[in-house]
Scaffold this active site. Sequence first.
Site, short mmCIF file in Angstrom:
data_model
loop_
_atom_site.label_atom_id
_atom_site.label_comp_id
_atom_site.label_asym_id
_atom_site.label_seq_id
_atom_site.Cartn_x
_atom_site.Cartn_y
_atom_site.Cartn_z
N LYS A 168 -86.65 -40.98 0.29
CA LYS A 168 -85.67 -40.11 0.95
C LYS A 168 -86.24 -38.71 1.13
O LYS A 168 -87.02 -38.23 0.30
CB LYS A 168 -84.40 -40.08 0.10
CG LYS A 168 -83.22 -39.35 0.70
CD LYS A 168 -82.03 -39.48 -0.23
CE LYS A 168 -80.80 -38.74 0.29
NZ LYS A 168 -79.65 -38.90 -0.63
N LEU A 185 -76.70 -33.05 2.98
CA LEU A 185 -76.61 -34.19 2.05
C LEU A 185 -75.19 -34.61 1.67
O LEU A 185 -74.96 -35.78 1.37
CB LEU A 185 -77.38 -33.91 0.75
CG LEU A 185 -78.90 -33.74 0.87
CD1 LEU A 185 -79.50 -33.50 -0.51
CD2 LEU A 185 -79.56 -34.93 1.52
N SER A 211 -75.84 -40.37 1.82
CA SER A 211 -76.84 -39.55 2.47
C SER A 211 -78.23 -40.21 2.52
O SER A 211 -79.12 -39.69 3.18
CB SER A 211 -76.96 -38.20 1.74
OG SER A 211 -77.33 -38.39 0.37
N SER A 212 -78.40 -41.35 1.83
CA SER A 212 -79.69 -42.04 1.90
C SER A 212 -79.71 -43.00 3.09
O SER A 212 -80.17 -44.15 2.98
CB SER A 212 -79.96 -42.80 0.59
OG SER A 212 -79.83 -41.96 -0.53
N ILE A 223 -74.89 -38.96 -5.12
CA ILE A 223 -73.94 -38.07 -5.78
C ILE A 223 -72.50 -38.44 -5.47
O ILE A 223 -71.57 -37.90 -6.05
CB ILE A 223 -74.20 -36.59 -5.43
CG1 ILE A 223 -73.46 -35.66 -6.39
CG2 ILE A 223 -73.81 -36.30 -3.98
CD1 ILE A 223 -73.77 -34.20 -6.22
N GLY A 224 -72.29 -39.36 -4.56
CA GLY A 224 -70.93 -39.79 -4.24
C GLY A 224 -70.94 -41.11 -3.50
O GLY A 224 -70.05 -41.39 -2.69
N GLY A 225 -71.98 -41.90 -3.78
CA GLY A 225 -72.16 -43.16 -3.05
C GLY A 225 -73.34 -43.11 -2.11
O GLY A 225 -73.52 -44.00 -1.27
N SER A 226 -74.18 -42.09 -2.24
CA SER A 226 -75.24 -41.85 -1.25
C SER A 226 -76.34 -42.90 -1.23
O SER A 226 -77.11 -42.96 -0.27
CB SER A 226 -75.87 -40.47 -1.49
OG SER A 226 -74.92 -39.45 -1.24
#
Length: 594
Positions: free
Chosen positions: A151, A200, A226-227, A247-250
């Site tokens: 990433k 992000l 974000s990934s 950080i939140g499902g990324s």
Amino acid sequence: MDEVEQFLRGLELDNRRAAVLTAVACGVGALVLLARKVAGHREAKDKIRRARDRRTESLQRAEQAVLRYKEMHPTTDSAAILSLSLSELTKQLREGVLSPEDVFYSYVEKTLAVHKKLNCCTGILLESFDQLKTINSSKDGLLYGVPVSIKENIGYKNQDSSCGIVINLGLPDTRDSVLVEVLKLQGAIPFVKTNIPQALLSYDCSNPIYGQTRNPCNLQKTSGGSSGGEGALIGGGGSLLGLGSDIGGSIRIPASFCGICGFKPTTGRLSSNGVKPIYRGQKSVFSSAGPMAKDVESLALCMQALLCDHMFSLDPTVPPIPFNVQIYHSSKPLRIGYIEDDGYMQPTPSMARAIREIKNLLEQAGHTLVPYRPPRIGYVANELLVKGILADGGTTLLQKLEGSPLDPSIRDQVISLSLPTWMKKTLLFLIKPLYPRLSEITSATIGVGSVKKLWEQHAAAEDYTKEVIEDWRRCNIEVMLCPVVGPAYSLFYCGKVSGTLTYAMLYNLLNFPAGVVPVSMVTAEDEEELKHYKGIYQDHMDKLFKEAVTGGEGLPVAVQCVALPWRDELCLRLMKEVEKLVKQSGELTCKLQI
């Protein structure tokens, strides 16, 4: 009397002079501000142009290198190489059946083709061609000869880790991140950086520097974030193994959207040294780097490779806990909690069906399934998740975005954060009767307001984690099966629908390891049932969610597996079990448009 009149006339003249001077000063000030703004825009455009030029140059040089290699090695069977799983590939590389060169150039060629369709890469790491020349010195590594994608925010020497914002361009990393160092020590070849959303904090994948990344299963859908570049590249076959951050499902949302596997370890299990966040200091919702791949076995092999003495030595803050192979390979029946609906966001028909089907398969395999629902999820969503991420009211995020053009995918969020507090509070008063959930979310974005309240928020997050752990123990739950957001959204919806993040971000707050496994795909029946979707709140967000996922027939559907902190191997073990049972029952995959 004459003297008084003369004094007054002089005073009037001085006032006029002062007014003129003030007007001139204001005009000059405005011109200076305008000039600075114009110069800032020009500088931003120049930075973006240079970043795009660097990407284009790296892609062209890689393409030329591939052509030269193919001319010199015309018998290389790239299709056969690309069809191998990671375990099969590493075995053939160790035995000398395949050469690292054939594998490397096959994947670079495929990556270039996938990128042309999906716009998923921010640049080929040209240093990887030099690493390939000395790769035989790493023959004992668990990932010897394996090309790995990373990433964009994962540090690689002499490369930008921009996080999709202009202010970070032109500031290349001075050294590799610890994870990249360990990958190289294990014989892997990091060869490409992949795209991310601006700043992000989004589960789309678009930014003003590199543009929009599309879904490999449907080009009208997002790859997630974000990934998202990782999800798209691996889903499209351009990479066998990649590293993302979550950080939140990324990691988990792009994995769900693109039909691959993704794993978020317990924060602290892997080194974060050199993995750049959009901002530092936020301590409520935990971030973690983790692997993404086509299958669970690849995730486990990557974790085993990373959890080695090299990493523990390079980063002494990481507890020296090697990968527990015994737990991962255990066949003991499990007591598994399962969540059909978290009570905050009604899952789509395909999400709910996936949980029901996997529950039945697990029960048939001898496991015990226990229904479960997270406590106080409405309170958690706003007071702990949103307010935790945006404890400062978004001030730091807005500062990071200064001087950068706004990407359409986050424009609504940024505009909302930019409103002054008094205006937000006025809006809250006006919208609360009609849109109570939106009102609560907007209120949370104001932040905590003081250091004392920040400490109280941290304490509340700690208390909630203890509450959930005690709840699991009361129910005698070892691991959890639950929905993950899906199917993939249509473009430009991610920034408008944040309610579904409870299914993913909850486990960042709790710091529970969590992973995603694709298990099915959206059927015509799912689409028909979606037409009757109302949602729990039946508000604007539910309506937008329905619009976002409509038109998903044929897209991948996944489930999420979760374990208690530091039980990463047990989480992967449940993921492997789910994957095995799905394959035995007849696996369904999306039809790639590559």
